[in-house]
Enzyme design. Sequence first.
Site, PDB file in Angstrom:
ATOM      1  N   ASP A  97      -6.955 -20.796  80.506  1.00 36.88           N
ATOM      2  CA  ASP A  97      -7.284 -19.707  79.587  1.00 36.88           C
ATOM      3  C   ASP A  97      -7.567 -18.401  80.330  1.00 36.88           C
ATOM      4  OD1 ASP A  97      -7.210 -21.769  77.773  1.00 36.88           O
ATOM      5  OD2 ASP A  97      -9.207 -21.388  76.943  1.00 36.88           O
ATOM      6  N   HIS A 125      -4.406 -16.367  73.059  1.00 40.89           N
ATOM      7  CA  HIS A 125      -5.849 -16.581  73.224  1.00 40.89           C
ATOM      8  C   HIS A 125      -6.609 -15.388  72.633  1.00 40.89           C
ATOM      9  CE1 HIS A 125      -9.204 -18.765  74.809  1.00 40.89           C
ATOM     10  NE2 HIS A 125      -9.508 -17.904  75.772  1.00 40.89           N
ATOM     11  N   HIS A 183      -9.684 -22.149  83.649  1.00 40.63           N
ATOM     12  CA  HIS A 183      -9.460 -20.712  83.545  1.00 40.63           C
ATOM     13  C   HIS A 183      -8.750 -20.185  84.788  1.00 40.63           C
ATOM     14  CE1 HIS A 183     -12.840 -21.645  80.854  1.00 40.63           C
ATOM     15  NE2 HIS A 183     -12.327 -20.710  80.087  1.00 40.63           N
TER      16      HIS A 183
END
Length: 312
Positions: A125, A172, A273
Site C-alpha cells: 500500500d 488506494h 507498505h
Amino acid sequence: MRIQLNTIDLQCIIALSCLGQFVHAEANREDLKQIDFQFPVLERAATKTPFPDWLSAFTGLKEWPGLDPPYIPLDFIDFSQIPDYKEYDQNHCDSVPRDSCSFDCHHCTEHDDVYTCSKLSQTFDDGPSASTTKLLDRLKHNSTFFNLGVNIVQHPDIYQRMQKEGHLIGSHTWSHVYLPNVSNEKIIAQIEWSIWAMNATGNHTPKWFRPPYGGIDNRVRAITRQFGLQAVLWDHDTFDWSLLLNDSVITEQEILQNVINWNKSGTGLILEHDSTEKTVDLAIKINKLIGDDQSTVSHCVGGIDYIKEFLS
C-alpha cells in the site's frame, strides 16, 4: 507517449460511465491509531503526470488537486442506493452498528470482499514512492500494489514500470483518507480522482480497491461498487508502519517470525507498505522468506486485472 482513444473510450474515461457495466487486525486498536504512512503531505501535488485536456474539460480544472480533491458529480452514481449510516472516526468503533459490516471496527467482510488467498502473497500500500524501485528490483513474480492517486501523478515513471513488469495495481484513494469519517461526496472525490490518476498515467481503469486503514463499511461499499470496484482487505497484517515510530508496537524480528508462522499454512494476503525505505527493506526480507510462488489478488480469486485498458 500519446494516448489514442476512440469516442467511446474518451466518454468512458471522462464520465466513468463505463463502470456501470462491471459492476482482520491482530494488534491493539490503540496502537493502530498511531499510524504514520508518510506519504507526501503537500498543499498541491508536485505534478509529473500532465493534467490531460479531457479531464480539464470535464472538471474545469487545470492541474491535479491537493490532498482534499473537489467533488465532481457523476451521473451514474445513485445516492438512493447508499445506506444512511452515520459517519465515524477510528476512535468511536463502539458506536458503529454491527449491520454496517465495518471491517476496521468489527472485522466484518461482505460476500464480494477479498481478504485471503490460497497462496500466501504480499500486497503493498501507499506507493508509488522513490523506495518502490528497490522493491521492484527484488521481485521476481507479479505482486499487487494499491497506489495513492496523489503519489501516482508524482511518480508516473515508477507506476508505469510496475505496469510494464506485470504487477497488478489497484486504487488506494487519492490521498489516504479514512472513508467512514467523511461524506458521500468526499468518498466519491477520493475514488474518482484516484481513478483519473490511473487513467492519465497508465491508460487503465482499476478493478481492485483497498480502503486506507481498512476503513470500509456498507456505506463505503455502496459507493465503491458503483465505480465497479471490488474491496481487497487482508488476513495477515505485518504492522510494518510501526517500525517508523519511536515506540514501536512490534519489532522487525517479531514481524519476520509472524511471517514464518503464516508461511506454514501457506495461505493469506499480507498487508505491507512500499512508502518508505524501512518498510521496503522489510518487504524484501519477507519476500525472501516466502519465495516467488505468490499470486496477485486477481489470480487469487480468478478475476480480471482491470475494468478497462486503453490502447496507447
